[in-house]
Design a protein around this motif. Structure first.
Motif, PDB file in Angstrom:
ATOM      1  N   PHE A  98      50.715  42.385  34.608  1.00 35.47           N
ATOM      2  CA  PHE A  98      49.304  42.065  34.835  1.00 35.47           C
ATOM      3  C   PHE A  98      48.810  42.690  36.140  1.00 35.47           C
ATOM      4  O   PHE A  98      47.741  43.297  36.185  1.00 35.47           O
ATOM      5  CB  PHE A  98      49.108  40.540  34.865  1.00 35.47           C
ATOM      6  N   ALA A  99      49.619  42.554  37.190  1.00 40.24           N
ATOM      7  CA  ALA A  99      49.212  43.103  38.485  1.00 40.24           C
ATOM      8  C   ALA A  99      49.000  44.609  38.389  1.00 40.24           C
ATOM      9  O   ALA A  99      48.082  45.162  38.979  1.00 40.24           O
ATOM     10  CB  ALA A  99      50.259  42.780  39.541  1.00 40.24           C
ATOM     11  N   ASN A 100      49.841  45.288  37.601  1.00 42.56           N
ATOM     12  CA  ASN A 100      49.736  46.749  37.511  1.00 42.56           C
ATOM     13  C   ASN A 100      48.645  47.228  36.578  1.00 42.56           C
ATOM     14  O   ASN A 100      48.097  48.307  36.771  1.00 42.56           O
ATOM     15  CB  ASN A 100      51.066  47.341  37.024  1.00 42.56           C
ATOM     16  N   ASN A 101      48.365  46.460  35.521  1.00 42.87           N
ATOM     17  CA  ASN A 101      47.473  46.990  34.488  1.00 42.87           C
ATOM     18  C   ASN A 101      46.150  46.263  34.335  1.00 42.87           C
ATOM     19  O   ASN A 101      45.219  46.819  33.763  1.00 42.87           O
ATOM     20  CB  ASN A 101      48.191  46.956  33.125  1.00 42.87           C
ATOM     21  N   CYS A 102      46.068  45.039  34.786  1.00 39.39           N
ATOM     22  CA  CYS A 102      44.906  44.230  34.469  1.00 39.39           C
ATOM     23  C   CYS A 102      44.146  43.761  35.700  1.00 39.39           C
ATOM     24  O   CYS A 102      42.944  43.506  35.644  1.00 39.39           O
ATOM     25  CB  CYS A 102      45.322  43.004  33.664  1.00 39.39           C
ATOM     26  N   ALA A 103      44.862  43.628  36.828  1.00 39.59           N
ATOM     27  CA  ALA A 103      44.260  43.022  38.013  1.00 39.59           C
ATOM     28  C   ALA A 103      43.081  43.829  38.548  1.00 39.59           C
ATOM     29  O   ALA A 103      42.167  43.256  39.124  1.00 39.59           O
ATOM     30  CB  ALA A 103      45.315  42.835  39.105  1.00 39.59           C
ATOM     31  N   VAL A 104      43.071  45.154  38.332  1.00 37.71           N
ATOM     32  CA  VAL A 104      41.942  45.953  38.826  1.00 37.71           C
ATOM     33  C   VAL A 104      40.631  45.400  38.286  1.00 37.71           C
ATOM     34  O   VAL A 104      39.615  45.427  38.971  1.00 37.71           O
ATOM     35  CB  VAL A 104      42.011  47.439  38.423  1.00 37.71           C
ATOM     36  N   CYS A 105      40.633  44.926  37.069  1.00 42.47           N
ATOM     37  CA  CYS A 105      39.391  44.409  36.488  1.00 42.47           C
ATOM     38  C   CYS A 105      39.302  42.884  36.564  1.00 42.47           C
ATOM     39  O   CYS A 105      38.271  42.342  36.921  1.00 42.47           O
ATOM     40  CB  CYS A 105      39.262  44.843  35.036  1.00 42.47           C
ATOM     41  N   HIS A 106      40.388  42.203  36.206  1.00 44.41           N
ATOM     42  CA  HIS A 106      40.305  40.738  36.107  1.00 44.41           C
ATOM     43  C   HIS A 106      40.670  40.032  37.411  1.00 44.41           C
ATOM     44  O   HIS A 106      40.601  38.808  37.462  1.00 44.41           O
ATOM     45  CB  HIS A 106      41.213  40.241  34.977  1.00 44.41           C
ATOM     46  N   GLY A 107      41.078  40.779  38.430  1.00 41.67           N
ATOM     47  CA  GLY A 107      41.455  40.164  39.703  1.00 41.67           C
ATOM     48  C   GLY A 107      42.920  39.767  39.694  1.00 41.67           C
ATOM     49  O   GLY A 107      43.474  39.464  38.642  1.00 41.67           O
ATOM     50  N   SER A 108      43.565  39.748  40.877  1.00 37.44           N
ATOM     51  CA  SER A 108      45.003  39.477  40.902  1.00 37.44           C
ATOM     52  C   SER A 108      45.291  38.033  40.493  1.00 37.44           C
ATOM     53  O   SER A 108      46.368  37.723  40.006  1.00 37.44           O
ATOM     54  CB  SER A 108      45.602  39.793  42.264  1.00 37.44           C
ATOM     55  N   SER A 109      44.316  37.135  40.670  1.00 33.86           N
ATOM     56  CA  SER A 109      44.546  35.757  40.228  1.00 33.86           C
ATOM     57  C   SER A 109      43.986  35.548  38.825  1.00 33.86           C
ATOM     58  O   SER A 109      43.962  34.428  38.327  1.00 33.86           O
ATOM     59  CB  SER A 109      43.897  34.789  41.200  1.00 33.86           C
ATOM     60  N   ALA A 110      43.512  36.620  38.172  1.00 35.29           N
ATOM     61  CA  ALA A 110      42.976  36.591  36.808  1.00 35.29           C
ATOM     62  C   ALA A 110      41.707  35.764  36.685  1.00 35.29           C
ATOM     63  O   ALA A 110      41.302  35.391  35.587  1.00 35.29           O
ATOM     64  CB  ALA A 110      44.029  36.105  35.803  1.00 35.29           C
ATOM     65  N   LYS A 111      41.070  35.493  37.826  1.00 37.16           N
ATOM     66  CA  LYS A 111      39.868  34.662  37.774  1.00 37.16           C
ATOM     67  C   LYS A 111      38.602  35.459  37.482  1.00 37.16           C
ATOM     68  O   LYS A 111      37.507  34.901  37.397  1.00 37.16           O
ATOM     69  CB  LYS A 111      39.708  33.888  39.086  1.00 37.16           C
ATOM     70  N   GLY A 112      38.738  36.790  37.361  1.00 36.04           N
ATOM     71  CA  GLY A 112      37.598  37.596  36.944  1.00 36.04           C
ATOM     72  C   GLY A 112      36.550  37.800  38.014  1.00 36.04           C
ATOM     73  O   GLY A 112      36.753  37.502  39.182  1.00 36.04           O
ATOM     74  N   ALA A 113      35.422  38.365  37.589  1.00 36.70           N
ATOM     75  CA  ALA A 113      34.294  38.651  38.468  1.00 36.70           C
ATOM     76  C   ALA A 113      33.101  38.835  37.541  1.00 36.70           C
ATOM     77  O   ALA A 113      33.255  38.734  36.325  1.00 36.70           O
ATOM     78  CB  ALA A 113      34.557  39.931  39.264  1.00 36.70           C
ATOM     79  N   ILE A 114      31.961  39.148  38.102  1.00 36.92           N
ATOM     80  CA  ILE A 114      30.807  39.340  37.231  1.00 36.92           C
ATOM     81  C   ILE A 114      31.074  40.490  36.255  1.00 36.92           C
ATOM     82  O   ILE A 114      31.445  41.580  36.673  1.00 36.92           O
ATOM     83  CB  ILE A 114      29.539  39.579  38.078  1.00 36.92           C
ATOM     84  N   GLY A 115      30.945  40.202  34.964  1.00 36.06           N
ATOM     85  CA  GLY A 115      31.209  41.206  33.936  1.00 36.06           C
ATOM     86  C   GLY A 115      32.650  41.222  33.458  1.00 36.06           C
ATOM     87  O   GLY A 115      32.957  41.826  32.441  1.00 36.06           O
ATOM     88  N   PHE A 116      33.562  40.592  34.221  1.00 37.01           N
ATOM     89  CA  PHE A 116      34.979  40.570  33.854  1.00 37.01           C
ATOM     90  C   PHE A 116      35.412  39.113  33.696  1.00 37.01           C
ATOM     91  O   PHE A 116      35.426  38.379  34.669  1.00 37.01           O
ATOM     92  CB  PHE A 116      35.823  41.278  34.919  1.00 37.01           C
ATOM     93  N   PRO A 117      35.776  38.716  32.473  1.00 37.95           N
ATOM     94  CA  PRO A 117      35.977  37.282  32.245  1.00 37.95           C
ATOM     95  C   PRO A 117      37.149  36.694  33.017  1.00 37.95           C
ATOM     96  O   PRO A 117      38.151  37.357  33.264  1.00 37.95           O
ATOM     97  CB  PRO A 117      36.209  37.191  30.729  1.00 37.95           C
ATOM     98  N   ASN A 118      36.974  35.434  33.388  1.00 40.91           N
ATOM     99  CA  ASN A 118      38.023  34.602  33.975  1.00 40.91           C
ATOM    100  C   ASN A 118      39.008  34.287  32.859  1.00 40.91           C
ATOM    101  O   ASN A 118      38.625  33.799  31.802  1.00 40.91           O
ATOM    102  CB  ASN A 118      37.350  33.320  34.496  1.00 40.91           C
ATOM    103  N   LEU A 119      40.288  34.570  33.078  1.00 44.27           N
ATOM    104  CA  LEU A 119      41.274  34.331  32.019  1.00 44.27           C
ATOM    105  C   LEU A 119      42.047  33.040  32.252  1.00 44.27           C
ATOM    106  O   LEU A 119      42.963  32.705  31.508  1.00 44.27           O
ATOM    107  CB  LEU A 119      42.251  35.510  31.935  1.00 44.27           C
ATOM    108  N   THR A 120      41.682  32.288  33.312  1.00 43.56           N
ATOM    109  CA  THR A 120      42.445  31.078  33.624  1.00 43.56           C
ATOM    110  C   THR A 120      41.737  29.810  33.143  1.00 43.56           C
ATOM    111  O   THR A 120      42.309  28.734  33.202  1.00 43.56           O
ATOM    112  CB  THR A 120      42.697  30.949  35.142  1.00 43.56           C
TER     113      THR A 120
END
Ligand code: HEC
Ligand code: HEC
Length: 297
Positions: free
Chosen positions: A135-157
């Motif tokens: 996740f840290a290598n492939n997904c965190a750039v968009c979803h954040g390292s804590s997977a909480k997302g940002a505007i436009g990128f959903p929170n996965l927690t």
């Protein structure tokens, strides 16, 4: 690369190396002695004088050896224009070798983990550690390292899902990617500005924030024709097409009146890229269990 540029680069590189060589020996020629003396250059700046001494021997030989090293390196590795070097090294084949050795090392482990159901892996410490790293290598750039997302990128927690939070749906999302498609002004591109304000008021009314009750009521009628097809008559969304629930207090694009208005006026098109080709089914399976675990502690 054309042969002209290849020759151009080679001439500059070799010219610089031989230039250094020449400089080294040319300055040595004017040298009067091979050992250190008290002789000075004959000039003084603010009383500071300069000794007329040769380069120390070890220093001189270090120059020579860097030149020899450079020539050896350029013969072995690519560096001179399009010349490939006698070792045949490329960054691409080095990468392939690294991938191969990683596959040999981790392949069996991935295979073993990928054979277990996602709900079981979501409790497996080892799988979660691997999942977290992927996740840290492939997904965190968009979803954040804590997977909480940002505007436009959903929170996965949290437990609010655009496309569904079952193990199967999460895996499907990661493998195939998703394209969110919210058309500007929904199904009514001819919507006037005041009608737009009505709809915004209607959407705000779900969280008790409508500024104008009459407008919200008119907006409700507009919603039924321009929006309900995707968001549902009750505005609770539709996970088959990723249309968000508008009645909860989770917002993908921000829940302030101005952000909601912007979303409806101009539309949105969030893209979740497909990871099938990049990661392969086994790694995605492990990732899906990690994502699943985030909302199922
Ligand atoms: C380039 C940015 C980007 C990357 C990289 C990315 N995502 Fe996404 N992801 C998104 C966006 C944007 C969405 C929302 C799509 C939409 O608006 O319809 C999304 C949606 C999702 C969803 C669906 C959430 C829901 O509520 O249904 C999941 C699950 C997900 N991503 C997991 C991952 C995982 C796991 C990775 C790493 C393998 C990843 N994403 C990498 C941008 C990204
Ligand atoms: C064709 C289907 C479709 C129609 C019609 C549609 N929407 Fe959407 N809407 C979506 C999708 C899909 C998204 C999520 C976009 C994304 O993930 O990038 C969305 C997102 C939104 C959001 C953002 C929610 C958030 O959490 O930030 C709002 C607000 C919204 N729509 C309101 C409306 C309104 C009001 C209308 C009618 C004027 C409407 N939509 C018409 C599909 C639709």
């Amino acid at each position: 690369m054309t042969s002209f540029w290849s020759a151009w680069i080679s001439v500059i590189i070799l010219g610089s190396i031989f230039g250094c060589w020449w400089l080294l020996f040319a300055t040595r020629k004017s040298q009067t002695t091979d050992s250190e003396t008290e002789n000075t250059m004959g000039h003084a700046f603010d009383g500071i004088e300069e000794y007329d001494n040769p380069l120390p021997k070890w220093w001189f030989y270090m120059f020579i050896s860097t030149i020899v090293f450079a020539l050896g390196y350029l013969a072995a590795y690519p560096g001179l224009g399009s010349y490939k070097g006698f070792l045949g090294w490329t960054s691409h084949n080095q990468w392939e070798r690294e991938v191969e050795s990683a596959e040999a090392k981790f392949g069996p482990l991935f295979k073993e983990l990928a054979a277990k159901p996602i709900t079981e892996l979501a409790k497996d410490e080892k799988a979660l550690k691997i999942g977290q790293r992927l996740f840290a290598n492939n997904c965190a750039v968009c979803h954040g390292s804590s997977a909480k997302g940002a505007i436009g990128f959903p929170n996965l927690t949290d437990n609010d899902w655009l496309y569904g939070g079952t193990p199967e749906k999460i895996k499907e999302t990661i493998l195939g990617g998703r394209n969110g498609g919210m058309p500007a002004k929904g199904l009514n591109p001819a919507m006037s500005n005041s009608e737009l304000n009505d709809v915004v008021n209607y959407v705000l009314s779900f969280s008790g924030r409508a500024e104008d009750q009459e407008a919200a009521k008119r907006g409700g009628e507009m919603f039924a024709t321009a929006c309900a097809a995707c968001h549902g008559a009750d505005a609770k969304g539709n996970q088959d097409i990723g249309a968000p629930n508008l009645t909860d207090n989770t917002w993908l694009y921000g829940g302030t009146p101005s952000r909601i208005k912007q979303t409806i006026e101009y539309g949105r098109a969030g893209v979740m890229p497909s990871h099938q080709a990049l990661l392969g089914e086994e790694k995605v399976h492990i990732l899906a269990s990690y994502v699943y675990s985030l909302s199922h502690k």
